[in-house]
Design a protein around this motif. Structure first.
Motif, mmCIF file in Angstrom:
data_model
loop_
_atom_site.group_PDB
_atom_site.id
_atom_site.type_symbol
_atom_site.label_atom_id
_atom_site.label_comp_id
_atom_site.label_asym_id
_atom_site.label_seq_id
_atom_site.Cartn_x
_atom_site.Cartn_y
_atom_site.Cartn_z
ATOM 1 N N THR A 125 -12.453 -69.469 -73.620
ATOM 2 C CA THR A 125 -13.428 -68.987 -72.648
ATOM 3 C C THR A 125 -12.732 -68.352 -71.450
ATOM 4 O OG1 THR A 125 -14.994 -70.711 -73.311
ATOM 5 C CG2 THR A 125 -15.390 -69.645 -71.197
ATOM 6 N N TYR A 128 -11.644 -64.907 -72.348
ATOM 7 C CA TYR A 128 -12.760 -63.958 -72.413
ATOM 8 C C TYR A 128 -13.221 -63.562 -71.010
ATOM 9 C CZ TYR A 128 -16.966 -61.646 -74.064
ATOM 10 O OH TYR A 128 -17.919 -60.700 -74.331
ATOM 11 N N LEU A 129 -13.331 -64.546 -70.118
ATOM 12 C CA LEU A 129 -13.723 -64.263 -68.739
ATOM 13 C C LEU A 129 -12.693 -63.368 -68.052
ATOM 14 C CD1 LEU A 129 -14.977 -67.814 -67.673
ATOM 15 C CD2 LEU A 129 -16.393 -65.771 -67.913
ATOM 16 N N LYS A 130 -11.423 -63.607 -68.345
ATOM 17 C CA LYS A 130 -10.358 -62.778 -67.769
ATOM 18 C C LYS A 130 -10.497 -61.329 -68.212
ATOM 19 C CE LYS A 130 -5.311 -62.516 -67.344
ATOM 20 N NZ LYS A 130 -4.016 -63.138 -67.753
ATOM 21 N N LEU A 158 -20.424 -60.951 -66.661
ATOM 22 C CA LEU A 158 -19.655 -62.059 -66.086
ATOM 23 C C LEU A 158 -20.569 -63.190 -65.634
ATOM 24 C CD1 LEU A 158 -16.955 -63.209 -65.059
ATOM 25 C CD2 LEU A 158 -17.361 -61.980 -62.915
ATOM 26 N N TYR A 161 -21.802 -65.213 -68.603
ATOM 27 C CA TYR A 161 -20.799 -66.089 -69.211
ATOM 28 C C TYR A 161 -20.320 -67.196 -68.274
ATOM 29 C CZ TYR A 161 -20.681 -63.677 -73.608
ATOM 30 O OH TYR A 161 -21.038 -63.186 -74.846
ATOM 31 N N LEU A 162 -20.436 -66.993 -66.974
ATOM 32 C CA LEU A 162 -20.173 -68.091 -66.040
ATOM 33 C C LEU A 162 -21.220 -69.189 -66.203
ATOM 34 C CD1 LEU A 162 -19.147 -66.196 -62.778
ATOM 35 C CD2 LEU A 162 -17.679 -67.657 -64.183
#
Length: 289
Positions: A125, A128-130, A158, A161-162
């Motif tokens: 995760t 992916y966020l990066k 973003l 997904y957060l």
């Protein structure tokens, strides 16, 4: 793409702002709050993030989410470069993304639903966020064709997904790096949900079966404020929010627990440099522009 640290604590854009900062000498940041949401991606350094009585010892890859009512500050130790990516997002921007089945403010309003402001996602995760953040950074500082569309697409992705990371973060996996006093945390929650009521040292100490002396000492230790000043700050934060919602100044005074109207006017002006009426008028004028 790194940028210089800014001491500015207000937004100049009406949707969101992006900062990627690296400091060799740690900046000194005092307790403060924002009128916006903050997303803090920790990359390197030796950092403790303090949010309303909880001390978070951060590890690279950690994410801190802060809403527009929480008092917070960072403590940065020297000896290692302090790098982070910070996003400021207007609450209205997030609210406008909501659907009947999806509340994207959920991860920011964590203090009301969950114990902690810290996300520590799994390796997949985080990666992916990066990737999303890297694409967002590139679009944010690019004026080429489609960049405006892309940056909005990436910030929206973003935020989604957060919220997913928030839903799957397990408290027991991060508690080892969080220091707090459970009774003080309960008192803070009580204050935050009863700002319109009479909140005195005597009433609170009796309510939580704690001596006034011990309460004063422990509260200052974990929050950085005396209990009186903390209550005052939270009432002022609430007052600003209500004034932005066009609530009358006289009603704001009562709803925020100030009791005495003249005391509210005086306290607000001392804190923000303008009277509540002037503040409300400026907000109204900004809407008309």
């Amino acid at each position: 793409m790194e940028h210089k640290f800014t001491a500015r604590q207000y937004m100049v854009k009406n949707d969101f702002e992006f900062f990627h900062t690296k400091d060799e000498l740690p900046p000194n940041v005092e307790y403060h709050n924002h009128d916006f949401y903050e997303i803090f991606f920790y990359m390197s350094g030796r950092v403790t993030y303090i949010i309303e009585g909880k001390f978070y010892r951060l590890k690279p890859g950690d994410i801190i989410l802060i809403n527009n009512k929480e008092l917070h500050r960072t403590i940065i130790e020297g000896g290692e470069a302090y790098e982070r990516i910070v996003l400021w997002v207007k609450p209205d921007y997030v609210t406008n993304l909501n659907t009947d089945s999806t509340d994207l403010t959920m991860c920011f309003e964590s203090s009301a639903r969950k114990k902690y402001n810290l996300l520590r996602p799994d390796t997949e995760t985080v990666a992916y966020l990066k990737t999303i953040v890297q694409k967002l950074e590139k679009a944010y500082y690019n004026s080429g064709f489609g960049s405006e569309v892309l940056k909005n697409a990436y910030i929206n992705e973003l935020i989604v997904y957060l919220n997913k990371a928030y839903l799957y973060t397990k408290d027991e996996e991060i508690e080892v790096d969080i220091e707090y006093n459970q009774k003080i945390s309960n008192i803070i929650k009580y204050i935050n949900t009863n700002l319109e009521s009479e909140l005195t040292l005597e009433n609170i100490s009796a309510q939580f079966y704690i001596s006034k002396y011990h309460l004063l000492r422990e509260f200052k230790k974990y929050t950085g404020f005396t209990i009186h000043r903390f209550i005052q700050k939270k009432r002022l934060i609430m007052a600003r929010m209500l004034l932005k919602e066009n609530v009358k100044v006289s009603e704001v005074s009562m709803l925020c627990g100030f009791g005495d109207y003249s005391n509210f006017i005086r306290t607000f002006k001392r804190e923000y440099g303008i009277s509540p009426k002037v503040f409300a008028r400026e907000i109204s004028q900004d809407r008309e522009i």
